[in-house]
Design an enzyme around this catalytic site. Structure first.
Site, PDB file in Angstrom:
ATOM      1  N   ASN A  76       0.596  -1.256   0.162  1.00  0.00           N
ATOM      2  CA  ASN A  76      -0.186  -0.006  -0.048  1.00  0.00           C
ATOM      3  C   ASN A  76       0.836   1.164  -0.186  1.00  0.00           C
ATOM      4  O   ASN A  76       1.757   1.594   0.868  1.00  0.00           O
ATOM      5  CB  ASN A  76      -0.886  -0.137   1.240  1.00  0.00           C
ATOM      6  CG  ASN A  76      -1.700   1.371   1.327  1.00  0.00           C
ATOM      7  OD1 ASN A  76      -2.142   1.981   0.540  1.00  0.00           O
ATOM      8  ND2 ASN A  76      -2.058   1.621   2.576  1.00  0.00           N
ATOM      9  N   CYS A 128      -3.861   0.397   6.294  1.00  0.00           N
ATOM     10  CA  CYS A 128      -3.343  -0.732   6.352  1.00  0.00           C
ATOM     11  C   CYS A 128      -2.903  -1.031   7.789  1.00  0.00           C
ATOM     12  O   CYS A 128      -2.736  -2.304   8.174  1.00  0.00           O
ATOM     13  CB  CYS A 128      -2.140  -1.091   5.328  1.00  0.00           C
ATOM     14  SG  CYS A 128      -0.713   0.045   5.287  1.00  0.00           S
TER      15      CYS A 128
END
Length: 185
Positions: free
Chosen positions: A134, A142
């Site tokens: 990410n 995340c």
């Protein structure tokens, strides 16, 4: 297709300097390409998918998206939710990043729970990989995914940053919620 120029800015946050790289969206609104707890824009550009990576970036004194970061830091843990983000990869990662945006503040998932949320219960490692890849930290949260047993697990920006984010969200999500069952590790 020529990649448009991008802009970046850094702001102080409780866990450290936070930098965001944005590019213009189709509607003219800034779209986040990358963000994280660093003051080194090159560190962020390296995680932007090559098809989205800008050919140049310009430093900005201020970006509108930083208002969402400031609101988040002040306790509005939902301020980051509407911020547009652009990432690119294969179908699973694309879907997983969208699913990450549905994990509520103060209610983190484990990697196994996140895999189930993604519709692939046996893909726990792939779910963890989506978190690791990410590029838009904070906006694609995340940090809200924990290791088995509720342990922190890893985080690109360091476990102290992850710990601060989780504690901050738990405290402020509890203020906005009637439900007392929030995260504890």
């Amino acid at each position: 297709m020529k990649t448009p120029p991008a802009r970046y800015a850094t702001t102080a946050t409780p866990p450290g300097p936070f930098t965001v790289v944005v590019t213009p969206g189709e509607d003219g609104e800034d779209v986040v390409l990358a963000s994280g707890w660093t003051d080194d824009v090159a560190e962020l550009l390296s995680v932007v998918h090559r098809s989205l990576r800008p050919t140049w970036v310009e430093r900005a004194d201020q970006l509108p998206v930083l208002a969402a970061v400031e609101a988040f830091d002040e306790g509005d843990v939902t301020a980051i939710d509407p911020v547009p983000v652009r990432q690119r990869s294969g179908p699973f990662l694309q879907d997983a990043w969208e699913v990450l945006r549905t994990v509520p503040a103060g209610r983190p998932d484990t990697y196994a729970e996140f895999a189930v949320r993604c519709g692939r219960p046996s893909a726990v490692r792939a779910a963890a990989g989506a978190c690791a890849r990410n590029a838009a930290a904070l906006f694609v949260p995340c940090h809200r995914v924990l290791a088995t047993g509720g342990k922190l697990g890893g985080y690109r920006w360091g476990t102290p940053v992850k710990r601060w984010l989780l504690d901050h969200e738990a405290a402020h999500a509890a203020e906005a919620s009637d439900t007392p069952e929030l995260y504890t590790v």
